[in-house]
Design a protein around this motif. Structure first.
Motif, PDB file in Angstrom:
ATOM      1  N   VAL A  64       0.647  -1.142   0.090  1.00 45.94           N
ATOM      2  CA  VAL A  64       0.115  -0.037  -0.055  1.00 45.94           C
ATOM      3  C   VAL A  64       1.066   1.242   0.178  1.00 45.94           C
ATOM      4  O   VAL A  64       2.118   1.049   0.449  1.00 45.94           O
ATOM      5  N   PHE A  65       0.513   2.307  -0.450  1.00 48.03           N
ATOM      6  CA  PHE A  65       0.972   3.459  -0.453  1.00 48.03           C
ATOM      7  C   PHE A  65       1.113   4.148   0.958  1.00 48.03           C
ATOM      8  O   PHE A  65       0.213   4.231   1.677  1.00 48.03           O
ATOM      9  N   LEU A  66       2.344   4.769   1.241  1.00 48.21           N
ATOM     10  CA  LEU A  66       2.315   5.202   2.669  1.00 48.21           C
ATOM     11  C   LEU A  66       1.397   6.277   2.915  1.00 48.21           C
ATOM     12  O   LEU A  66       0.955   6.635   3.916  1.00 48.21           O
ATOM     13  N   GLU A  67       1.088   6.888   1.843  1.00 51.08           N
ATOM     14  CA  GLU A  67       0.068   8.332   2.053  1.00 51.08           C
ATOM     15  C   GLU A  67      -1.258   7.686   2.545  1.00 51.08           C
ATOM     16  O   GLU A  67      -2.040   8.445   3.085  1.00 51.08           O
ATOM     17  N   GLU A  68      -1.659   6.368   2.395  1.00 48.58           N
ATOM     18  CA  GLU A  68      -2.791   5.834   2.862  1.00 48.58           C
ATOM     19  C   GLU A  68      -2.925   5.485   4.219  1.00 48.58           C
ATOM     20  O   GLU A  68      -3.834   5.161   4.776  1.00 48.58           O
ATOM     21  N   LEU A  69      -1.618   5.210   4.949  1.00 46.72           N
ATOM     22  CA  LEU A  69      -1.839   4.902   6.311  1.00 46.72           C
ATOM     23  C   LEU A  69      -2.016   6.162   7.608  1.00 46.72           C
ATOM     24  O   LEU A  69      -1.951   7.472   6.946  1.00 46.72           O
ATOM     25  N   PRO A  70      -2.723   5.791   8.304  1.00 52.40           N
ATOM     26  CA  PRO A  70      -3.211   6.828   9.200  1.00 52.40           C
ATOM     27  C   PRO A  70      -1.880   7.333  10.070  1.00 52.40           C
ATOM     28  O   PRO A  70      -1.020   6.970  10.442  1.00 52.40           O
ATOM     29  N   VAL A  71      -2.229   8.809   9.838  1.00 54.47           N
ATOM     30  CA  VAL A  71      -0.751   9.493  10.362  1.00 54.47           C
ATOM     31  C   VAL A  71      -1.451   9.912  12.042  1.00 54.47           C
ATOM     32  O   VAL A  71      -2.464  10.175  12.231  1.00 54.47           O
ATOM     33  N   VAL A  72      -0.240   9.473  12.734  1.00 57.85           N
ATOM     34  CA  VAL A  72      -0.504   9.557  14.186  1.00 57.85           C
ATOM     35  C   VAL A  72      -0.139  11.028  14.604  1.00 57.85           C
ATOM     36  O   VAL A  72      -0.843  11.682  15.564  1.00 57.85           O
ATOM     37  N   ALA A  73       1.045  11.560  14.250  1.00 52.26           N
ATOM     38  CA  ALA A  73       1.585  12.817  14.507  1.00 52.26           C
ATOM     39  C   ALA A  73       2.420  13.236  13.533  1.00 52.26           C
ATOM     40  O   ALA A  73       3.141  12.677  12.557  1.00 52.26           O
ATOM     41  N   VAL A  93       0.935  20.755   8.900  1.00 55.14           N
ATOM     42  CA  VAL A  93       2.381  21.174   9.381  1.00 55.14           C
ATOM     43  C   VAL A  93       3.281  21.378   8.075  1.00 55.14           C
ATOM     44  O   VAL A  93       4.634  21.702   8.056  1.00 55.14           O
ATOM     45  N   GLY A  94       2.514  21.104   7.019  1.00 55.52           N
ATOM     46  CA  GLY A  94       3.241  21.436   5.628  1.00 55.52           C
ATOM     47  C   GLY A  94       3.466  20.211   4.861  1.00 55.52           C
ATOM     48  O   GLY A  94       4.002  20.613   3.799  1.00 55.52           O
ATOM     49  N   PHE A  95       3.369  19.307   5.180  1.00 52.30           N
ATOM     50  CA  PHE A  95       3.557  18.057   4.570  1.00 52.30           C
ATOM     51  C   PHE A  95       2.437  17.814   3.229  1.00 52.30           C
ATOM     52  O   PHE A  95       1.212  18.194   3.649  1.00 52.30           O
ATOM     53  N   GLN A  96       2.963  17.412   2.340  1.00 51.14           N
ATOM     54  CA  GLN A  96       1.802  17.325   1.054  1.00 51.14           C
ATOM     55  C   GLN A  96       2.220  15.941   0.378  1.00 51.14           C
ATOM     56  O   GLN A  96       3.061  15.425   0.596  1.00 51.14           O
ATOM     57  N   THR A  97       1.124  15.331  -0.217  1.00 51.30           N
ATOM     58  CA  THR A  97       1.260  14.033  -1.047  1.00 51.30           C
ATOM     59  C   THR A  97       0.760  14.460  -2.460  1.00 51.30           C
ATOM     60  O   THR A  97       0.160  15.513  -3.036  1.00 51.30           O
ATOM     61  N   GLY A  98       1.436  13.381  -3.338  1.00 48.98           N
ATOM     62  CA  GLY A  98       1.317  13.620  -4.737  1.00 48.98           C
ATOM     63  C   GLY A  98       2.377  13.372  -5.411  1.00 48.98           C
ATOM     64  O   GLY A  98       3.452  12.580  -4.942  1.00 48.98           O
ATOM     65  N   VAL A  99       2.567  13.867  -6.648  1.00 48.34           N
ATOM     66  CA  VAL A  99       3.946  13.804  -7.528  1.00 48.34           C
ATOM     67  C   VAL A  99       5.086  14.649  -7.306  1.00 48.34           C
ATOM     68  O   VAL A  99       4.798  16.043  -7.056  1.00 48.34           O
ATOM     69  N   TYR A 112       5.878  14.742   0.801  1.00 50.27           N
ATOM     70  CA  TYR A 112       7.106  15.712   0.669  1.00 50.27           C
ATOM     71  C   TYR A 112       6.854  16.770   1.357  1.00 50.27           C
ATOM     72  O   TYR A 112       5.680  17.195   1.675  1.00 50.27           O
ATOM     73  N   LYS A 113       7.831  17.533   1.909  1.00 48.27           N
ATOM     74  CA  LYS A 113       7.956  18.936   2.530  1.00 48.27           C
ATOM     75  C   LYS A 113       8.421  19.981   1.645  1.00 48.27           C
ATOM     76  O   LYS A 113       9.751  20.134   1.646  1.00 48.27           O
ATOM     77  N   PRO A 114       7.656  20.850   1.263  1.00 46.99           N
ATOM     78  CA  PRO A 114       8.242  22.007   0.336  1.00 46.99           C
ATOM     79  C   PRO A 114       8.639  23.240   1.207  1.00 46.99           C
ATOM     80  O   PRO A 114       8.492  23.334   2.509  1.00 46.99           O
ATOM     81  N   ARG A 115       9.402  24.236   0.670  1.00 47.06           N
ATOM     82  CA  ARG A 115      10.007  25.151   1.218  1.00 47.06           C
ATOM     83  C   ARG A 115      10.487  24.905   2.673  1.00 47.06           C
ATOM     84  O   ARG A 115      10.442  25.436   3.619  1.00 47.06           O
ATOM     85  N   PHE A 116      11.670  23.985   2.333  1.00 48.34           N
ATOM     86  CA  PHE A 116      12.571  23.536   3.493  1.00 48.34           C
ATOM     87  C   PHE A 116      13.537  24.260   3.586  1.00 48.34           C
ATOM     88  O   PHE A 116      14.259  24.313   2.497  1.00 48.34           O
ATOM     89  N   THR A 200      12.845  21.267  -1.716  1.00 46.50           N
ATOM     90  CA  THR A 200      11.376  20.528  -1.482  1.00 46.50           C
ATOM     91  C   THR A 200      12.045  18.751  -1.170  1.00 46.50           C
ATOM     92  O   THR A 200      12.628  18.082  -2.009  1.00 46.50           O
ATOM     93  N   ALA A 201      11.795  18.498   0.119  1.00 46.15           N
ATOM     94  CA  ALA A 201      12.477  16.937   0.404  1.00 46.15           C
ATOM     95  C   ALA A 201      11.336  16.220   0.665  1.00 46.15           C
ATOM     96  O   ALA A 201      10.193  16.527   0.991  1.00 46.15           O
ATOM     97  N   GLY A 202      11.633  14.789  -0.147  1.00 48.61           N
ATOM     98  CA  GLY A 202      10.184  13.865   0.097  1.00 48.61           C
ATOM     99  C   GLY A 202      10.680  12.561  -0.026  1.00 48.61           C
ATOM    100  O   GLY A 202      11.868  12.162  -0.401  1.00 48.61           O
TER     101      GLY A 202
END
Length: 212
Positions: A64-73, A93-99, A112-116, A200-202
């Protein structure tokens, strides 16, 4: 081979030679070629093929894609300014999902985290519930990032550091680690360089393989 012998002297009727014929009883099979209970010789290609088939079955387990897992924190701690945290929303907190574009390739289903900026830190945590066996992703910087950019990715499993890699502009790092029988996953990123532009780190193509 045929040999001859004569009966004892004094028996005139036994003048004709009597042939001795070599035994034709076959020799017992060599222990090395003894069949197993299944009919296949020990150590043959048949047993090796079975082992290979089992390995292929394990590697073919669905993921499964990691983005589908429930975020705890999730948390973002900039070098300058106040920290932001959330109990169940990485987007807060600024994390995004996609391409994400890295090395000229479009990596789908990325986190990924943009504007890092230089000195920034962030992490995102997921519940695993002992349901997964392998975590895989590419640690990358987007092609639009500062060319001096360098980011550390640390993977913690149940609170213990399991792996740490560094990705730089144009130099991704592959991650594939065991998360079998684990409950919690944290991926922490820290920008190491002192560049003045954002990166942008991801985690590109991040997946978790289901346990069997």
């Amino acid at each position: 081979m045929t040999g001859y012998f004569n009966e004892p002297l004094g028996n005139a009727k036994s003048a004709e030679p009597v042939p001795i014929v070599a035994s034709s009883t076959p020799a017992p099979p060599s222990p090395a070629s003894s069949p197993t209970s299944s009919g296949s010789p020990v150590g043959t290609a048949a047993s090796q093929q079975t082992t290979s088939a089992e390995a292929e079955t394990e590697s073919a387990a669905p993921a499964v894609f990691l983005e589908e897992l429930p975020v705890v924190a999730a948390r973002f701690h900039p070098r300058l300014g106040a920290s932001f945290s959330s109990e169940n929303d990485a987007g807060f907190v600024g994390f995004q999902t996609g391409v994400i574009e890295a090395g000229g390739n479009a990596l789908s289903h990325s986190i990924y985290k943009p504007r890092f900026s230089a000195g920034d830190e962030a992490f995102v945590e997921y519940n695993l519930s002992r349901d997964y066996s392998v975590l895989s992703f590419q640690a990358v910087l987007d092609d639009s990032s500062d060319t001096d950019g360098e980011v550390s990715f640390e993977i913690l499993v149940d609170g213990k550091s399991a792996k740490r890699v560094t990705a730089a502009f144009g130099s991704p790092a592959e991650v594939s680690i065991s998360i079998k029988d684990s409950l919690r996953l944290r991926i922490a990123i820290v920008r190491l360089d002192r560049g003045t532009r954002h990166v942008t780190a991801g985690m590109g193509e991040a997946t978790a393989t289901l346990a069997r």
